[in-house]
Design an enzyme around this catalytic site. Sequence first.
Site, PDB file in Angstrom:
ATOM      1  N   CYS A   1      -6.775   6.805 -11.448  1.00  0.00           N
ATOM      2  CA  CYS A   1      -8.162   7.019 -11.036  1.00  0.00           C
ATOM      3  C   CYS A   1      -8.421   8.533 -10.918  1.00  0.00           C
ATOM      4  CB  CYS A   1      -8.408   6.346  -9.693  1.00  0.00           C
ATOM      5  SG  CYS A   1     -10.056   6.684  -9.067  1.00  0.00           S
TER       6      CYS A   1
ATOM      7  N   HIS B   1      -3.409   3.797  -9.230  1.00  0.00           N
ATOM      8  CA  HIS B   1      -2.715   4.464  -8.115  1.00  0.00           C
ATOM      9  C   HIS B   1      -2.073   5.796  -8.508  1.00  0.00           C
ATOM     10  CE1 HIS B   1      -3.008   0.974  -5.720  1.00  0.00           C
ATOM     11  NE2 HIS B   1      -2.044   0.277  -6.252  1.00  0.00           N
TER      12      HIS B   1
ATOM     13  N   CYS C   1     -11.706   7.824  -0.504  1.00  0.00           N
ATOM     14  CA  CYS C   1     -12.712   7.295  -1.435  1.00  0.00           C
ATOM     15  C   CYS C   1     -13.546   6.278  -0.676  1.00  0.00           C
ATOM     16  CB  CYS C   1     -12.000   6.629  -2.600  1.00  0.00           C
ATOM     17  SG  CYS C   1     -13.088   5.619  -3.588  1.00  0.00           S
TER      18      CYS C   1
ATOM     19  N   THR D   1      -6.398   7.676  -0.645  1.00  0.00           N
ATOM     20  CA  THR D   1      -7.826   7.416  -0.887  1.00  0.00           C
ATOM     21  C   THR D   1      -8.389   6.264  -0.064  1.00  0.00           C
ATOM     22  OG1 THR D   1      -7.231   6.036  -2.772  1.00  0.00           O
ATOM     23  CG2 THR D   1      -7.892   8.302  -3.258  1.00  0.00           C
TER      24      THR D   1
ATOM     25  N   GLU E   1       0.469   4.828  -4.189  1.00  0.00           N
ATOM     26  CA  GLU E   1      -0.381   6.016  -4.378  1.00  0.00           C
ATOM     27  C   GLU E   1       0.232   7.226  -3.679  1.00  0.00           C
ATOM     28  OE1 GLU E   1      -4.615   5.738  -3.250  1.00  0.00           O
ATOM     29  OE2 GLU E   1      -4.432   7.844  -2.677  1.00  0.00           O
TER      30      GLU E   1
ATOM     31  N   ASN F   1      -8.356  -7.247   1.936  1.00  0.00           N
ATOM     32  CA  ASN F   1      -9.705  -6.673   1.941  1.00  0.00           C
ATOM     33  C   ASN F   1     -10.767  -7.762   1.793  1.00  0.00           C
ATOM     34  OD1 ASN F   1     -11.132  -6.360  -0.880  1.00  0.00           O
ATOM     35  ND2 ASN F   1      -8.939  -6.159  -1.252  1.00  0.00           N
TER      36      ASN F   1
ATOM     37  N   SER G   1     -10.097  -6.988  -5.794  1.00  0.00           N
ATOM     38  CA  SER G   1      -9.307  -7.386  -6.964  1.00  0.00           C
ATOM     39  C   SER G   1      -9.861  -8.649  -7.631  1.00  0.00           C
ATOM     40  CB  SER G   1      -7.841  -7.556  -6.563  1.00  0.00           C
ATOM     41  OG  SER G   1      -7.756  -8.286  -5.370  1.00  0.00           O
TER      42      SER G   1
ATOM     43  N   SER H   1      -5.613 -11.731  -0.178  1.00  0.00           N
ATOM     44  CA  SER H   1      -6.185 -10.388  -0.255  1.00  0.00           C
ATOM     45  C   SER H   1      -6.749  -9.961   1.099  1.00  0.00           C
ATOM     46  CB  SER H   1      -7.291 -10.377  -1.326  1.00  0.00           C
ATOM     47  OG  SER H   1      -8.219  -9.376  -1.072  1.00  0.00           O
TER      48      SER H   1
ATOM     49  N   CYS I   1     -13.381  -1.725  -7.890  1.00  0.00           N
ATOM     50  CA  CYS I   1     -13.979  -0.396  -7.741  1.00  0.00           C
ATOM     51  C   CYS I   1     -13.933   0.279  -9.112  1.00  0.00           C
ATOM     52  CB  CYS I   1     -13.200   0.424  -6.714  1.00  0.00           C
ATOM     53  SG  CYS I   1     -11.493   0.697  -7.233  1.00  0.00           S
TER      54      CYS I   1
HETATM   55 FE1  F3S Z   1     -10.831   2.743  -6.494  1.00  0.00          FE
HETATM   56 FE2  F3S Z   1     -10.264   5.158  -7.299  1.00  0.00          FE
HETATM   57 FE3  F3S Z   1     -11.483   4.770  -5.038  1.00  0.00          FE
HETATM   58  S1  F3S Z   1      -9.008   3.370  -7.567  1.00  0.00           S
HETATM   59  S2  F3S Z   1     -10.735   2.820  -4.298  1.00  0.00           S
HETATM   60  S3  F3S Z   1     -12.297   4.336  -7.046  1.00  0.00           S
HETATM   61  S4  F3S Z   1      -9.856   6.212  -5.431  1.00  0.00           S
END
Ligand code: F3S
Length: 281
Positions: free
Chosen positions: A98, A76, A194, A166, A128, A224, A266, A222, A12
């Site tokens: 982020c 994080h 997010c 997030t 986080e 996800n 990742s 992983s 991301c």
């Molecule tokens: Fe990635 Fe930032 Fe969203 S680390 S998952 S863009 S809150």
Amino acid sequence: MQVKMAKSAGFCFGVQRAVDTVYEQVEKGVRPIYTYGPIIHNEVVVKDLEEKGVRVLNSREELEALTEGTVIIRSHGVGKEIYERIAQKGLHCVDATCPFVKKIHRTVEKESRAGKQIVIIGNDRHPEVEGIKGWCSTPAAVLESPEQARNFEPLEAVPLCIVSQTTFNYKKFQDLVEILDKKRYDRSVVNTICNATEERQTEARRIAGEVDAMIVIGGSHSSNTQKLFEICSKECKNTYFIQTVEDLDLGVLRSTGLIGITAGASTPKKIIEEVQTRCLN
Ligand code: F3S
């Protein structure tokens, strides 16, 4: 073979930015460099950085033991106190938190100072959430399940400010807010979820429905990536889970016309590009 590549495949925005930050520091010749926790949950990337001299700090004690160097904060984020410790110890800090997480830090700092009780919807053990708690000037409550929300007792006559981790599921977040609504009318809700994960899943579902075969790239552990595989398998029966280009079986894919590619959060760009190139050649 033709390839349809998911735009949202892989890192991301926040993780890409954090990884780029570490490589930039390496290229600038900064030494020694430490990351506060692994910059990403990908062994290939962490090992590559290690070979370039980047060390991972796995605990607060390891930070305390440092006498010099640059500490990079990962996407994080961390609590305020960690920044203060880094400064007190005379270390240099490069902040790759982020911006979406940073925004939560600013919100909880301001609202807790204004006297509100902070409620974080998320997993209490997640780094986080640890970081977000570290920006609250009064103790924050962390709620993850409906049961915890039901058992939660807000402070008497104190307004609530509700934020979210997030990556928390939006539907679950709404359910918990609804439970809290019944306890306290004087509350503000800041939806800080997010949508990077959801966008990746929606795009993968769409592409898998349009192609003859689908490739999902990511680490075997992983979660996800496994989720992406599940979603794609429902849409396309020829869905393959691979970790690197080495796992790609072109013999199987050769008879297919259109191939879709996506990757977990990742998976580095380099691995995704290698798979794409192999499919096209
Ligand atoms: Fe990635 Fe930032 Fe969203 S680390 S998952 S863009 S809150």
